[in-house]
Design a protein around this motif. Sequence first.
Motif, PDB file in Angstrom:
ATOM      1  N   HIS A 102       0.838  -1.198   0.000  1.00  9.84           N
ATOM      2  CA  HIS A 102       0.000   0.000   0.000  1.00  9.84           C
ATOM      3  C   HIS A 102       0.874   1.250   0.000  1.00  9.84           C
ATOM      4  O   HIS A 102       0.651   2.159   0.779  1.00  9.84           O
ATOM      5  N   ALA A 103       1.818   1.296  -0.839  1.00 11.41           N
ATOM      6  CA  ALA A 103       2.779   2.397  -0.792  1.00 11.41           C
ATOM      7  C   ALA A 103       2.119   3.765  -0.938  1.00 11.41           C
ATOM      8  O   ALA A 103       2.476   4.694  -0.236  1.00 11.41           O
ATOM      9  N   ASP A 104       1.147   3.914  -1.825  1.00  9.62           N
ATOM     10  CA  ASP A 104       0.570   5.227  -2.065  1.00  9.62           C
ATOM     11  C   ASP A 104      -0.940   5.242  -1.924  1.00  9.62           C
ATOM     12  O   ASP A 104      -1.608   6.077  -2.510  1.00  9.62           O
ATOM     13  N   THR A 105      -1.498   4.340  -1.161  1.00 12.05           N
ATOM     14  CA  THR A 105      -2.953   4.277  -1.054  1.00 12.05           C
ATOM     15  C   THR A 105      -3.442   4.921   0.234  1.00 12.05           C
ATOM     16  O   THR A 105      -2.655   5.338   1.080  1.00 12.05           O
ATOM     17  N   GLU A 106      -4.753   4.939   0.344  1.00 15.35           N
ATOM     18  CA  GLU A 106      -5.367   5.487   1.555  1.00 15.35           C
ATOM     19  C   GLU A 106      -5.016   4.637   2.777  1.00 15.35           C
ATOM     20  O   GLU A 106      -4.822   5.160   3.867  1.00 15.35           O
ATOM     21  N   ASP A 107      -4.906   3.313   2.574  1.00 12.34           N
ATOM     22  CA  ASP A 107      -4.537   2.429   3.683  1.00 12.34           C
ATOM     23  C   ASP A 107      -3.160   2.782   4.238  1.00 12.34           C
ATOM     24  O   ASP A 107      -2.947   2.766   5.449  1.00 12.34           O
ATOM     25  N   ALA A 108      -2.237   3.101   3.352  1.00 15.94           N
ATOM     26  CA  ALA A 108      -0.889   3.466   3.802  1.00 15.94           C
ATOM     27  C   ALA A 108      -0.941   4.733   4.639  1.00 15.94           C
ATOM     28  O   ALA A 108      -0.262   4.839   5.656  1.00 15.94           O
ATOM     29  N   GLU A 134      -3.500   5.746   6.401  1.00 20.66           N
ATOM     30  CA  GLU A 134      -4.119   5.391   7.684  1.00 20.66           C
ATOM     31  C   GLU A 134      -3.118   4.686   8.583  1.00 20.66           C
ATOM     32  O   GLU A 134      -3.026   4.986   9.780  1.00 20.66           O
ATOM     33  N   ILE A 135      -2.368   3.736   8.011  1.00 23.45           N
ATOM     34  CA  ILE A 135      -1.371   3.002   8.803  1.00 23.45           C
ATOM     35  C   ILE A 135      -0.323   3.974   9.335  1.00 23.45           C
ATOM     36  O   ILE A 135       0.059   3.922  10.504  1.00 23.45           O
ATOM     37  N   LYS A 167      -4.586   9.404  26.905  1.00 25.73           N
ATOM     38  CA  LYS A 167      -4.825   8.099  27.526  1.00 25.73           C
ATOM     39  C   LYS A 167      -4.408   7.007  26.555  1.00 25.73           C
ATOM     40  O   LYS A 167      -4.477   7.174  25.340  1.00 25.73           O
ATOM     41  N   LEU A 168      -4.006   5.883  27.096  1.00 28.62           N
ATOM     42  CA  LEU A 168      -3.550   4.775  26.262  1.00 28.62           C
ATOM     43  C   LEU A 168      -4.724   3.851  25.953  1.00 28.62           C
ATOM     44  O   LEU A 168      -4.764   2.696  26.371  1.00 28.62           O
ATOM     45  N   THR A 169      -5.686   4.368  25.205  1.00 29.15           N
ATOM     46  CA  THR A 169      -6.867   3.610  24.802  1.00 29.15           C
ATOM     47  C   THR A 169      -7.027   3.699  23.289  1.00 29.15           C
ATOM     48  O   THR A 169      -6.431   4.556  22.641  1.00 29.15           O
ATOM     49  N   VAL A 170      -7.861   2.811  22.744  1.00 25.80           N
ATOM     50  CA  VAL A 170      -8.113   2.816  21.304  1.00 25.80           C
ATOM     51  C   VAL A 170      -8.820   4.101  20.896  1.00 25.80           C
ATOM     52  O   VAL A 170      -8.546   4.654  19.828  1.00 25.80           O
ATOM     53  N   VAL A 171      -9.710   4.594  21.738  1.00 25.59           N
ATOM     54  CA  VAL A 171     -10.410   5.837  21.424  1.00 25.59           C
ATOM     55  C   VAL A 171      -9.415   6.984  21.303  1.00 25.59           C
ATOM     56  O   VAL A 171      -9.461   7.774  20.351  1.00 25.59           O
ATOM     57  N   SER A 172      -8.497   7.075  22.252  1.00 23.79           N
ATOM     58  CA  SER A 172      -7.477   8.126  22.192  1.00 23.79           C
ATOM     59  C   SER A 172      -6.557   7.929  20.993  1.00 23.79           C
ATOM     60  O   SER A 172      -6.160   8.898  20.350  1.00 23.79           O
ATOM     61  N   LEU A 173      -6.232   6.675  20.691  1.00 26.77           N
ATOM     62  CA  LEU A 173      -5.383   6.390  19.539  1.00 26.77           C
ATOM     63  C   LEU A 173      -6.070   6.835  18.251  1.00 26.77           C
ATOM     64  O   LEU A 173      -5.456   7.477  17.399  1.00 26.77           O
ATOM     65  N   ALA A 174      -7.345   6.524  18.116  1.00 26.70           N
ATOM     66  CA  ALA A 174      -8.086   6.925  16.920  1.00 26.70           C
ATOM     67  C   ALA A 174      -8.172   8.446  16.827  1.00 26.70           C
ATOM     68  O   ALA A 174      -7.971   9.023  15.754  1.00 26.70           O
ATOM     69  N   THR A 175      -8.449   9.095  17.948  1.00 23.58           N
ATOM     70  CA  THR A 175      -8.524  10.561  17.959  1.00 23.58           C
ATOM     71  C   THR A 175      -7.180  11.157  17.586  1.00 23.58           C
ATOM     72  O   THR A 175      -7.102  12.095  16.793  1.00 23.58           O
ATOM     73  N   GLU A 176      -6.127  10.613  18.152  1.00 21.80           N
ATOM     74  CA  GLU A 176      -4.777  11.108  17.880  1.00 21.80           C
ATOM     75  C   GLU A 176      -4.414  10.916  16.408  1.00 21.80           C
ATOM     76  O   GLU A 176      -3.745  11.754  15.807  1.00 21.80           O
ATOM     77  N   ALA A 177      -4.887   9.809  15.817  1.00 24.46           N
ATOM     78  CA  ALA A 177      -4.585   9.529  14.410  1.00 24.46           C
ATOM     79  C   ALA A 177      -5.502  10.306  13.466  1.00 24.46           C
ATOM     80  O   ALA A 177      -5.260  10.348  12.260  1.00 24.46           O
ATOM     81  N   GLY A 178      -6.568  10.892  14.010  1.00 27.11           N
ATOM     82  CA  GLY A 178      -7.504  11.631  13.175  1.00 27.11           C
ATOM     83  C   GLY A 178      -8.420  10.707  12.387  1.00 27.11           C
ATOM     84  O   GLY A 178      -8.895  11.054  11.312  1.00 27.11           O
ATOM     85  N   LEU A 179      -8.666   9.527  12.946  1.00 21.68           N
ATOM     86  CA  LEU A 179      -9.519   8.531  12.288  1.00 21.68           C
ATOM     87  C   LEU A 179     -10.696   8.182  13.180  1.00 21.68           C
ATOM     88  O   LEU A 179     -10.699   8.497  14.370  1.00 21.68           O
ATOM     89  N   ARG A 180     -11.664   7.513  12.601  1.00 19.57           N
ATOM     90  CA  ARG A 180     -12.775   7.013  13.411  1.00 19.57           C
ATOM     91  C   ARG A 180     -12.320   5.744  14.125  1.00 19.57           C
ATOM     92  O   ARG A 180     -11.462   5.006  13.633  1.00 19.57           O
ATOM     93  N   ARG A 181     -12.921   5.489  15.262  1.00 18.22           N
ATOM     94  CA  ARG A 181     -12.530   4.337  16.068  1.00 18.22           C
ATOM     95  C   ARG A 181     -12.714   3.025  15.317  1.00 18.22           C
ATOM     96  O   ARG A 181     -11.925   2.094  15.454  1.00 18.22           O
TER      97      ARG A 181
END
Length: 176
Positions: free
Chosen positions: A31-37, A39-40, A61-75
Amino acid sequence: MNTPAAAPPGPSDGAALAQLVGEALTRAQGHADTEDAAEIRAITDAMVRLLIGAPLHSDGKLTVVSLATEAGLRRNKLTHKHTGLKDLFYALVKARTPVLEALSDPVRARAAKQQQDLARVRAERDDLRGQAQLLARIVHVLEIENSNLKETNAALEQQVAAQSAVPDLTRRRRRP
């Protein structure tokens, strides 16, 4: 033979591991140039920031919700699509927890003081937010009252102008 004792993994070790895994996943999945890359990359960058304690977009916080928020993605991107990254994050968090217990007393005391300072600053921030909202409501009410007073003043000025144009007939004397 003496083998050097392995140093316990630190928070930056987990962050480096998250970064390496993210790069490997991106390359391995082609996924070198895709949306998945993207997101990853966003998820692994967010993992790094959370694991080193420098969040930009979340509560830290070390939770999935915080991780998703930090990444700018939906949970659900983590819980349904990138479950391997979610599992990696939880594994890194679990591996990181014993390291905190192995810290020396001065370091632990400093961390506790920083936590107290952070809690105080957050409470202060929340109080200031409440005060700002209250002030905004007060300004809004005052603007409405000012507008009403201007309308009343304009109406009174119109009445005065109308009355000054009409002569007062009650003051005239009657001629016999």
